[in-house]
Design a protein around this motif. Structure first.
Motif, PDB file in Angstrom:
ATOM      1  N   LEU A   6     -12.536  37.295  67.774  1.00 45.75           N
ATOM      2  CA  LEU A   6     -13.945  37.117  68.099  1.00 45.75           C
ATOM      3  C   LEU A   6     -14.141  37.551  69.543  1.00 45.75           C
ATOM      4  O   LEU A   6     -13.600  36.948  70.467  1.00 45.75           O
ATOM      5  CB  LEU A   6     -14.341  35.650  67.919  1.00 45.75           C
ATOM      6  CG  LEU A   6     -15.786  35.358  67.500  1.00 45.75           C
ATOM      7  CD1 LEU A   6     -16.147  36.072  66.218  1.00 45.75           C
ATOM      8  CD2 LEU A   6     -15.983  33.852  67.339  1.00 45.75           C
TER       9      LEU A   6
ATOM     10  N   VAL B 120     -14.656  41.073  65.733  1.00 47.73           N
ATOM     11  CA  VAL B 120     -16.052  40.810  65.431  1.00 47.73           C
ATOM     12  C   VAL B 120     -16.735  40.398  66.727  1.00 47.73           C
ATOM     13  O   VAL B 120     -16.163  39.649  67.532  1.00 47.73           O
ATOM     14  CB  VAL B 120     -16.184  39.685  64.375  1.00 47.73           C
ATOM     15  CG1 VAL B 120     -17.639  39.305  64.152  1.00 47.73           C
ATOM     16  CG2 VAL B 120     -15.546  40.130  63.068  1.00 47.73           C
ATOM     17  N   ASN B 121     -17.956  40.865  66.944  1.00 47.98           N
ATOM     18  CA  ASN B 121     -18.670  40.564  68.180  1.00 47.98           C
ATOM     19  C   ASN B 121     -19.506  39.287  68.054  1.00 47.98           C
ATOM     20  O   ASN B 121     -20.271  39.119  67.115  1.00 47.98           O
ATOM     21  CB  ASN B 121     -19.588  41.741  68.527  1.00 47.98           C
ATOM     22  CG  ASN B 121     -20.219  41.638  69.900  1.00 47.98           C
ATOM     23  OD1 ASN B 121     -21.336  42.060  70.104  1.00 47.98           O
ATOM     24  ND2 ASN B 121     -19.517  41.071  70.873  1.00 47.98           N
ATOM     25  N   ARG B 122     -19.331  38.397  69.010  1.00 48.36           N
ATOM     26  CA  ARG B 122     -20.185  37.219  69.162  1.00 48.36           C
ATOM     27  C   ARG B 122     -20.444  37.081  70.653  1.00 48.36           C
ATOM     28  O   ARG B 122     -19.646  36.475  71.386  1.00 48.36           O
ATOM     29  CB  ARG B 122     -19.515  35.964  68.603  1.00 48.36           C
ATOM     30  CG  ARG B 122     -20.173  34.626  68.987  1.00 48.36           C
ATOM     31  CD  ARG B 122     -21.510  34.414  68.329  1.00 48.36           C
ATOM     32  NE  ARG B 122     -22.064  33.090  68.682  1.00 48.36           N
ATOM     33  CZ  ARG B 122     -23.155  32.559  68.130  1.00 48.36           C
ATOM     34  NH1 ARG B 122     -23.805  33.227  67.194  1.00 48.36           N
ATOM     35  NH2 ARG B 122     -23.592  31.376  68.505  1.00 48.36           N
TER      36      ARG B 122
ATOM     37  N   ASP C  96     -25.218  34.128  72.924  1.00 45.65           N
ATOM     38  CA  ASP C  96     -25.836  33.727  71.663  1.00 45.65           C
ATOM     39  C   ASP C  96     -25.580  32.261  71.342  1.00 45.65           C
ATOM     40  O   ASP C  96     -26.163  31.717  70.384  1.00 45.65           O
ATOM     41  CB  ASP C  96     -25.314  34.599  70.516  1.00 45.65           C
ATOM     42  CG  ASP C  96     -25.835  36.023  70.589  1.00 45.65           C
ATOM     43  OD1 ASP C  96     -26.827  36.261  71.306  1.00 45.65           O
ATOM     44  OD2 ASP C  96     -25.234  36.907  69.950  1.00 45.65           O
TER      45      ASP C  96
ATOM     46  N   GLU D  49     -24.199  29.746  62.360  1.00 42.30           N
ATOM     47  CA  GLU D  49     -24.025  31.084  62.935  1.00 42.30           C
ATOM     48  C   GLU D  49     -22.569  31.519  62.913  1.00 42.30           C
ATOM     49  O   GLU D  49     -22.256  32.685  62.631  1.00 42.30           O
ATOM     50  CB  GLU D  49     -24.600  31.109  64.351  1.00 42.30           C
ATOM     51  CG  GLU D  49     -26.119  30.940  64.376  1.00 42.30           C
ATOM     52  CD  GLU D  49     -26.696  30.913  65.772  1.00 42.30           C
ATOM     53  OE1 GLU D  49     -25.935  31.115  66.747  1.00 42.30           O
ATOM     54  OE2 GLU D  49     -27.915  30.682  65.897  1.00 42.30           O
ATOM     55  N   PHE D  50     -21.658  30.605  63.219  1.00 45.72           N
ATOM     56  CA  PHE D  50     -20.240  30.974  63.170  1.00 45.72           C
ATOM     57  C   PHE D  50     -19.763  31.139  61.726  1.00 45.72           C
ATOM     58  O   PHE D  50     -18.932  32.011  61.444  1.00 45.72           O
ATOM     59  CB  PHE D  50     -19.387  29.953  63.922  1.00 45.72           C
ATOM     60  CG  PHE D  50     -19.384  30.145  65.414  1.00 45.72           C
ATOM     61  CD1 PHE D  50     -18.669  31.172  65.987  1.00 45.72           C
ATOM     62  CD2 PHE D  50     -20.110  29.297  66.243  1.00 45.72           C
ATOM     63  CE1 PHE D  50     -18.663  31.368  67.360  1.00 45.72           C
ATOM     64  CE2 PHE D  50     -20.112  29.474  67.615  1.00 45.72           C
ATOM     65  CZ  PHE D  50     -19.385  30.515  68.180  1.00 45.72           C
TER      66      PHE D  50
ATOM     67  N   LEU E 293     -20.107  34.568  60.589  1.00 48.12           N
ATOM     68  CA  LEU E 293     -19.169  35.521  61.182  1.00 48.12           C
ATOM     69  C   LEU E 293     -17.757  35.363  60.648  1.00 48.12           C
ATOM     70  O   LEU E 293     -16.921  36.250  60.825  1.00 48.12           O
ATOM     71  CB  LEU E 293     -19.130  35.339  62.706  1.00 48.12           C
ATOM     72  CG  LEU E 293     -20.384  35.704  63.494  1.00 48.12           C
ATOM     73  CD1 LEU E 293     -20.223  35.259  64.937  1.00 48.12           C
ATOM     74  CD2 LEU E 293     -20.633  37.206  63.434  1.00 48.12           C
ATOM     75  N   LEU E 294     -17.467  34.232  60.041  1.00 43.62           N
ATOM     76  CA  LEU E 294     -16.100  33.898  59.643  1.00 43.62           C
ATOM     77  C   LEU E 294     -16.044  33.796  58.123  1.00 43.62           C
ATOM     78  O   LEU E 294     -16.098  32.706  57.560  1.00 43.62           O
ATOM     79  CB  LEU E 294     -15.674  32.570  60.281  1.00 43.62           C
ATOM     80  CG  LEU E 294     -15.934  32.428  61.784  1.00 43.62           C
ATOM     81  CD1 LEU E 294     -15.557  31.028  62.269  1.00 43.62           C
ATOM     82  CD2 LEU E 294     -15.176  33.480  62.567  1.00 43.62           C
TER      83      LEU E 294
ATOM     84  N   ASN F 212     -17.171  30.845  73.559  1.00 40.19           N
ATOM     85  CA  ASN F 212     -17.182  30.805  72.101  1.00 40.19           C
ATOM     86  C   ASN F 212     -16.231  29.745  71.570  1.00 40.19           C
ATOM     87  O   ASN F 212     -16.518  29.067  70.582  1.00 40.19           O
ATOM     88  CB  ASN F 212     -16.799  32.179  71.528  1.00 40.19           C
ATOM     89  CG  ASN F 212     -17.953  33.158  71.536  1.00 40.19           C
ATOM     90  OD1 ASN F 212     -19.118  32.776  71.656  1.00 40.19           O
ATOM     91  ND2 ASN F 212     -17.637  34.436  71.399  1.00 40.19           N
TER      92      ASN F 212
ATOM     93  N   ARG G 196     -18.693  47.183  64.071  1.00 37.63           N
ATOM     94  CA  ARG G 196     -17.702  46.866  63.037  1.00 37.63           C
ATOM     95  C   ARG G 196     -18.222  47.331  61.679  1.00 37.63           C
ATOM     96  O   ARG G 196     -19.382  47.084  61.352  1.00 37.63           O
ATOM     97  CB  ARG G 196     -17.444  45.352  63.019  1.00 37.63           C
ATOM     98  CG  ARG G 196     -16.343  44.907  62.067  1.00 37.63           C
ATOM     99  CD  ARG G 196     -16.021  43.451  62.309  1.00 37.63           C
ATOM    100  NE  ARG G 196     -14.928  42.997  61.465  1.00 37.63           N
ATOM    101  CZ  ARG G 196     -15.098  42.337  60.309  1.00 37.63           C
ATOM    102  NH1 ARG G 196     -16.317  42.064  59.897  1.00 37.63           N
ATOM    103  NH2 ARG G 196     -14.057  41.939  59.608  1.00 37.63           N
TER     104      ARG G 196
END
Length: 280
Positions: free
Chosen positions: A171, A197-199, A203, A220-221, A224-225, A244, A279
């Protein structure tokens, strides 16, 4: 302690536990003296200053990133000089919505000190709550070096990460344009670790600079996961990646792993793979 503490709760804590250690971690990557100047102009009463380069980072070799970790014995000595002892509450903050204070939070947790929290919203939240600032520098409350305890926060080094890229989810906390490799203002190579992956760490925040509620962060996480791979946090130099990491802990994901060298270390070795663009 919960990873975050509000300005109101901090005032209550200081009334109950005046021995609480406060660390002002304000900093500016473009001007390494700016944070210290801001501290001199006004900080939370009783706060000590923690400098990202001098106190929270070790010596650079050109191959270990822009903000490498110090040796644990060095951190233990610094903690003792700052008056941090086992069980003593510590609250860290800055003027950048936690951008730099999260490094101090992670380091203290890594050293085995669980009684540490980040001031949610930083110095701005403190003043917005009507609490005072001061230019007075507190006398040091030095104590013995912090005792040697097993590392309490997991981490991974560059060689381990390169061997396990297909097994973990990296991340990346940098701004999207840096993650994509459109620009790179700080490091010699643009791009990101393959598969990352961009976070963007910002944010994690609400417009007032405080963290989003835990349930919102979790949603939100979760997006991404998509699987159960172990999460490894990276950024430019191992600082905002802790933002993060803290946000995931607030959201209930538990302790994830830090790649402290991050992009500045990764890209210093020409044989390591590099990706650019969004990505897939």
């Amino acid at each position: 302690m919960h990873p975050l503490i509000s300005a109101t709760d901090l005032r209550d804590l200081l009334a109950r536990r005046p021995e609480t250690v406060l660390l002002d971690c304000s900093f500016d990557l473009a001007d390494p003296t700016a944070g210290e100047r801001s501290y001199a102009e006004g900080h939370l009463p009783g706060a000590h200053y923690a400098h990202l380069d001098r106190d929270l980072s070790g010596a650079k070799t050109g191959r270990n990133g822009r903000h490498p970790l110090r040796e644990r014995a060095d951190y233990a000595a610094w903690m003792g000089r700052t008056g941090i002892a086992p069980g003593l509450p510590v609250v860290v903050y800055d003027r950048q919505a936690g951008m730099f204070a999260v490094r101090a939070w992670w380091v203290l947790r890594w050293m085995g000190h669980d009684a540490v929290a980040l001031l949610d919203g930083g110095l701005q939240a403190w003043t917005a709550a009507g609490a005072p600032l001061t230019a007075d520098v507190p006398a040091p409350r030095a104590t013995a070096p912090y005792p040697e305890l097993p590392p309490a926060m997991p981490r991974i080094d560059a060689s381990q990460l390169q061997q396990r890229l297909s097994e973990v989810l990296v991340l990346d906390a940098r701004a999207p344009e840096r993650y994509r490799g459109d620009v790179e203002p700080l490091d010699p190579v643009a791009g990101h670790i393959p598969g990352a992956v961009n976070r963007f760490f910002k944010d994690n925040l609400q417009p007032d600079g405080r963290f989003k509620p835990a349930d919102q962060l979790k949603r939100e996480f979760d997006a991404l996961l998509p699987d159960e791979r172990q999460v490894v946090h990276s950024c430019g130099s191992g600082v905002t990646s802790c933002h993060n990491l803290l946000a995931m802990e607030v959201a209930g994901f538990g302790r994830s792993r830090l790649y402290a060298g991050s992009w500045s270390e990764w890209c210093s070795e020409p044989t390591r793979p590099v990706s650019k663009g969004p990505r897939p």
